[in-house]
Motif scaffolding. Structure first.
Motif, mmCIF file in Angstrom:
data_model
loop_
_atom_site.group_PDB
_atom_site.id
_atom_site.type_symbol
_atom_site.label_atom_id
_atom_site.label_comp_id
_atom_site.label_asym_id
_atom_site.label_seq_id
_atom_site.Cartn_x
_atom_site.Cartn_y
_atom_site.Cartn_z
ATOM 1 N N GLN A 80 11.340 -33.332 -6.869
ATOM 2 C CA GLN A 80 11.933 -34.662 -6.944
ATOM 3 C C GLN A 80 12.914 -34.751 -8.114
ATOM 4 O OE1 GLN A 80 9.235 -37.958 -7.685
ATOM 5 N NE2 GLN A 80 10.203 -39.032 -5.977
ATOM 6 N N THR A 89 12.125 -46.177 -13.275
ATOM 7 C CA THR A 89 10.841 -46.370 -12.600
ATOM 8 C C THR A 89 10.089 -45.050 -12.476
ATOM 9 O OG1 THR A 89 11.712 -48.253 -11.381
ATOM 10 C CG2 THR A 89 9.746 -47.186 -10.471
ATOM 11 N N GLN A 90 10.788 -44.013 -12.042
ATOM 12 C CA GLN A 90 10.155 -42.693 -11.872
ATOM 13 C C GLN A 90 9.639 -42.166 -13.211
ATOM 14 O OE1 GLN A 90 9.461 -42.458 -8.714
ATOM 15 N NE2 GLN A 90 10.351 -40.448 -8.396
ATOM 16 N N THR A 91 10.445 -42.331 -14.244
ATOM 17 C CA THR A 91 10.056 -41.820 -15.563
ATOM 18 C C THR A 91 8.809 -42.529 -16.067
ATOM 19 O OG1 THR A 91 12.359 -41.263 -16.051
ATOM 20 C CG2 THR A 91 10.853 -41.408 -17.920
#
Length: 165
Positions: A2, A24-26
């Motif tokens: 990803q 958001t992913q972090t």
């Protein structure tokens, strides 16, 4: 996977568009890392640090220097917690770049010099020497700029990129 896909997407997408997804992913990966068992905690922290470093890069590209510095600091903390001894010093190089774009020559040189310790890999020291040269160039200091560029060239000759850059 990803992370690699997001980096590829970053090459063709405006940073302002990608930034909310990266943030958001972090945060999600950092949270997962903090809750991970000891056996998977270190790799999760290191992955979170890579996400945070890239998020900082995209924040800078989007023109948000404060967010860039914040995410770069977060990346350094996550990397340190994950046992990466070098990302913290690389974060100094990134901070020097942000200060350079802000026109702060003295701050650029000071940060870059802090990232040139002989214990660090040649690539980090070489990138730091480039930033130092840019700081000197901001004030028209040709002699020190050229010295720093020579040092950067020597340090970067034949170096391979580390996994996090």
């Amino acid at each position: 996977m990803q992370f690699d896909q997001l980096r590829k997407l970053g090459q063709s997408t405006a940073p302002k568009v990608l930034l909310p997804l990266l943030e958001t992913q972090t945060r999600m990966i950092a949270e997962l890392a903090s809750d991970a068992r000891s056996s998977s905690r270190t790799p999760a922290l290191l992955l979170a640090s890579r996400f945070a470093e890239f998020t900082g890069w995209m924040a800078q590209e989007a023109g948000d220097s404060d967010a860039a510095l914040g995410w770069t600091g977060e990346a350094a903390e996550l990397a340190r917690a994950g046992g990466d001894p070098y990302l913290g010093s690389y974060a100094l190089v990134r901070r020097a770049l942000v200060t350079m774009y802000g026109g702060d020559a003295a701050g650029t040189v000071a940060l870059a010099r802090r990232a040139q310790s002989s214990e660090l890999p040649p690539r980090i020291r070489g990138l730091a020497a480039q930033r130092e040269a840019q700081g000197h160039a901001l004030v028209g200091n040709e002699v020190d700029c050229l010295r720093s560029l020579d040092r950067a060239r020597e340090l970067l000759a034949g170096e391979r990129r580390p996994h996090w850059r």
